[in-house]
Design a protein around this motif. Sequence first.
Motif, mmCIF file in Angstrom:
data_model
loop_
_atom_site.group_PDB
_atom_site.id
_atom_site.type_symbol
_atom_site.label_atom_id
_atom_site.label_comp_id
_atom_site.label_asym_id
_atom_site.label_seq_id
_atom_site.Cartn_x
_atom_site.Cartn_y
_atom_site.Cartn_z
ATOM 1 N N ALA B 212 0.833 -1.206 0.000
ATOM 2 C CA ALA B 212 0.000 0.000 0.000
ATOM 3 C C ALA B 212 0.863 1.251 0.000
ATOM 4 O O ALA B 212 0.610 2.209 -0.737
ATOM 5 N N ALA B 213 1.932 1.226 0.794
ATOM 6 C CA ALA B 213 2.808 2.393 0.885
ATOM 7 C C ALA B 213 3.522 2.648 -0.437
ATOM 8 O O ALA B 213 3.648 3.796 -0.876
ATOM 9 N N SER B 214 3.963 1.560 -1.128
ATOM 10 C CA SER B 214 4.627 1.746 -2.429
ATOM 11 C C SER B 214 3.667 2.366 -3.422
ATOM 12 O O SER B 214 4.040 3.246 -4.202
ATOM 13 N N LEU B 215 2.428 1.865 -3.416
ATOM 14 C CA LEU B 215 1.431 2.399 -4.354
ATOM 15 C C LEU B 215 1.214 3.881 -4.104
ATOM 16 O O LEU B 215 0.992 4.650 -5.023
ATOM 17 N N ASP B 216 1.311 4.278 -2.844
ATOM 18 C CA ASP B 216 1.151 5.698 -2.523
ATOM 19 C C ASP B 216 2.426 6.483 -2.796
ATOM 20 O O ASP B 216 2.491 7.678 -2.515
ATOM 21 N N GLY B 217 3.453 5.780 -3.288
ATOM 22 C CA GLY B 217 4.687 6.463 -3.682
ATOM 23 C C GLY B 217 5.637 6.764 -2.545
ATOM 24 O O GLY B 217 6.477 7.645 -2.656
ATOM 25 N N ALA B 218 5.520 5.994 -1.443
ATOM 26 C CA ALA B 218 6.453 6.224 -0.341
ATOM 27 C C ALA B 218 7.799 5.580 -0.662
ATOM 28 O O ALA B 218 7.846 4.456 -1.156
ATOM 29 N N SER B 219 8.879 6.305 -0.395
ATOM 30 C CA SER B 219 10.210 5.768 -0.685
ATOM 31 C C SER B 219 10.544 4.652 0.307
ATOM 32 O O SER B 219 9.910 4.522 1.347
#
Lengths: 295, 318
Positions: B212-219
Amino acid sequence: MTDATMSSITAPPPPPAGRRSALGSVLIHAGLIAASFAMLYPLLWMVSASVRPEDEIFASTTLWPSSVDFASYVRGWFGLDVSFGRFSWNSLVIAGLTVIGNVVACSLAAYAFARLRFAGRNFWFAMMLGTMMIPYHVTLIPQYVLFLDLGWVNTILPLVVPKFLASDAFFIFLMVQFFRGIPRELDEAAMMDGCGPWRIYWKIMLPLSLPVLATAAIFSFIWTWDDFFGPLIYLNDMNTYTIQLGLRTFVDSSSTSDWGGLFAMSTLSLVPVFFFFLFFQRLLIEGIATTGMKR
Amino acid sequence: MAAVQDSAVAIGAGARRRPAAQGRLAALWTNHGAGYMFLLPWLVGFFGLTLGPAVASLYLSFTSFDLIRSPEWVGAANYVRIATADPKFAASLKVTFLYVVLSVPFKLAFALFVAILLDRGVKGLTVYRAIFYLPSLLGGSVAIAVLWRQLFAGDGLINSLLAQFGIEGPSWISHPDYSIWTLVVLSVWQFGSPMIIFLAGLRQIPTDMYEAASLDGASKFRQFYKITLPLLTPVIFFNAVVQTIEAFKAFTPAFIISGGTGGPINSTLFYTLYLYQEAFGNFRMGYASALAWILVLIIGLFTAFSFLTSRYWVHYDD
């Protein structure tokens, strides 16, 4: 976890989080291999030093000896007034008896805590957990006085007898956790057939608990084999020394400064522990992961 | 060990229980005699080797006792002397605190760093994990302390390595400014156990959080900071408390490396080493008992403080 039939009809799952690029994983492996080498380097150097000719030990930082000879082992073995065969045997006796004591006494107590109901059970269980928290230094001196009065100092009794009284509460805790995971229907079925608590313990609990008994046995052995403080206090006569005390005596008699012999005997003292590590690594690591052990 | 769970409740067993067995079941469940029979060895040990000696050592700490003459009551004199007129106590406390403060954070940082590297499906995980764990398993032995003593000697391996880079190293173990560092390095080298516990903790973190965090673009870094670290705080807390208590009780390496003296100039005089010297070197058993109780007090205070402050940074998801 997606069901196999489900995933065949739905879209392919997204790539797992944290999947690395090819370059990234090469870098990671390079780093891990370098770190592994750094971790093992001192150990490998010691083993290598134990088979080197004496004059080469300090001249070299490499791991590969120019020639292998086991003279250091022979010299070290007979390097003190009492041979390392004797020390090893003493260590083996103490560690072996400790294993038996811990497995027997701790499993008895753990069975009572996990399966039997009696007045004060929870109180004693809390007391048992309490003993795990207290540093042993608090009981050290009166225990020493007690064993001195009993005439046990300079024998293996002070090191072994407490184990038969389940003094390593940690193992009781470990076994209670495991026993609680064994289905109660088994006890109940056995009771229907007229088994008493002793037979249930002996015929059902112990056979089903071999993994936890093995874990307790292996950790008992390793910790006792490596123990320095106990033997240091209770064993004064060189004939009763354990291998750890033998090594320390070897260091202190450094007038001989037989480094080859010292490293040979050091390497030898690690062999049993390394053997357990090699064959029971999974058991050791699971033991630590599930209970949060310190070493 | 996979079967280690919290008590597995036998579901439905009660429903099928036949009345005939009720009597016998009840008999077993409240069988005081059997309970105490099984508990007997532990009870004897508890009273004879733990509770009795603990009370006795509390009494001894108010006496002067040399093992030969019977203990002589001196009131709080031991404690007063420890607090006001014992430079070796102060020195050993300082060394021990220094050792704790230097070794525990480094050890945990290494353990966590390596665990995170190993966590995300590295090939050969079990091999790496085993290699990093080996020093922890061997580390308590005299052999390793002996090896360390040589590695950090003036003409030892470390200085030979440094010499290849043209650096002239000091004699680490016999220099009061550096000797403690050799022990710290030895402790940090044994980061295997906390690493294994961290690995077990990392397994508990659901991967879909990261997805979920990757999809939101979190590094990656942000994911670590916002997901991994907060969710691992209970494990970090556990490791920190256990390793600190262990560091307070460290003994063997300092004993071997300093030849039992705690030198040079008390720079490796761990608290437990000082206690040993007082008890079994000078036979001041009453004084050593007081030292033991102060150790309990220090560890107790530290643990209480840890638990009190933990509510501000440890996240238990309930």
